[in-house]
Design an enzyme around this catalytic site. Structure first.
Site, PDB file in Angstrom:
ATOM      1  N   CYS A  35       0.818  -1.219   0.000  1.00 47.30           N
ATOM      2  CA  CYS A  35       0.000   0.000   0.000  1.00 47.30           C
ATOM      3  C   CYS A  35       0.852   1.271   0.000  1.00 47.30           C
ATOM      4  O   CYS A  35       0.337   2.364  -0.196  1.00 47.30           O
ATOM      5  CB  CYS A  35      -0.943   0.010   1.202  1.00 47.30           C
ATOM      6  SG  CYS A  35      -0.102   0.080   2.778  1.00 47.30           S
ATOM      7  N   CYS A  60      -1.882   6.730   3.901  1.00 50.83           N
ATOM      8  CA  CYS A  60      -3.282   7.121   3.810  1.00 50.83           C
ATOM      9  C   CYS A  60      -3.757   7.734   5.134  1.00 50.83           C
ATOM     10  O   CYS A  60      -3.048   7.715   6.135  1.00 50.83           O
ATOM     11  CB  CYS A  60      -4.131   5.898   3.468  1.00 50.83           C
ATOM     12  SG  CYS A  60      -4.136   4.630   4.764  1.00 50.83           S
ATOM     13  N   CYS A 104      -3.124  -1.047   8.436  1.00 56.05           N
ATOM     14  CA  CYS A 104      -2.533   0.200   8.933  1.00 56.05           C
ATOM     15  C   CYS A 104      -2.305   0.126  10.444  1.00 56.05           C
ATOM     16  O   CYS A 104      -1.305   0.620  10.947  1.00 56.05           O
ATOM     17  CB  CYS A 104      -3.436   1.394   8.630  1.00 56.05           C
ATOM     18  SG  CYS A 104      -3.704   1.670   6.876  1.00 56.05           S
TER      19      CYS A 104
END
Length: 129
Positions: A35, A60, A104
């Site tokens: 990612c 992100c 995450c």
């Protein structure tokens, strides 16, 4: 667009403890090449307690929110308490994360743990197994 809790949005919009500690006692860096998220945690330790925790995250919104929450959760904790913070603890504290963003929360706890382990190895403190 995934649904984020108010807490996630707050930590993304107003992240706490962003930055770098130039003379950090421990540094932990993790990345997820899939990612593209990269997290670096910096810790200052005083009397076996995390006196200061800062982070730099490239990623992100969820990654930034997770980093902010991990730093907040870890500050003031002992080294062992910081190592006990799990990925699930972070996600729960944030009011949950969408399934495709759970990785995450893994990065945040892992980066913190690496910073603590880095400090322990510098100080010659053996790892708890």
């Amino acid at each position: 667009m995934p649904f984020y809790s108010e807490k996630v949005m707050d930590h993304f919009a107003n992240p706490r403890n962003v930055g770098e500690i130039k003379d950090a006692d421990g540094v932990g860096e993790v990345g997820n090449p899939v990612c593209g998220d990269m997290m670096t945690f910096y810790i200052k330790v005083k009397d076996n307690v995390l006196d200061d925790v800062k982070f730099k995250t490239f990623g992100c919104g969820a990654a930034i929110a997770v980093s902010s929450m991990v730093a907040e959760m870890a500050k003031g904790k002992t080294l062992d308490e910081a190592l006990a913070i799990t990925n699930a603890d972070v996600a729960n504290e944030l009011g949950g994360l969408p399934p495709n963003k759970m990785h995450c929360s893994n990065l945040g706890a892992d980066a913190l743990h690496k910073a603590v382990e880095n400090y322990k190895s510098k100080m010659g403190i053996s790892k708890n197994i």
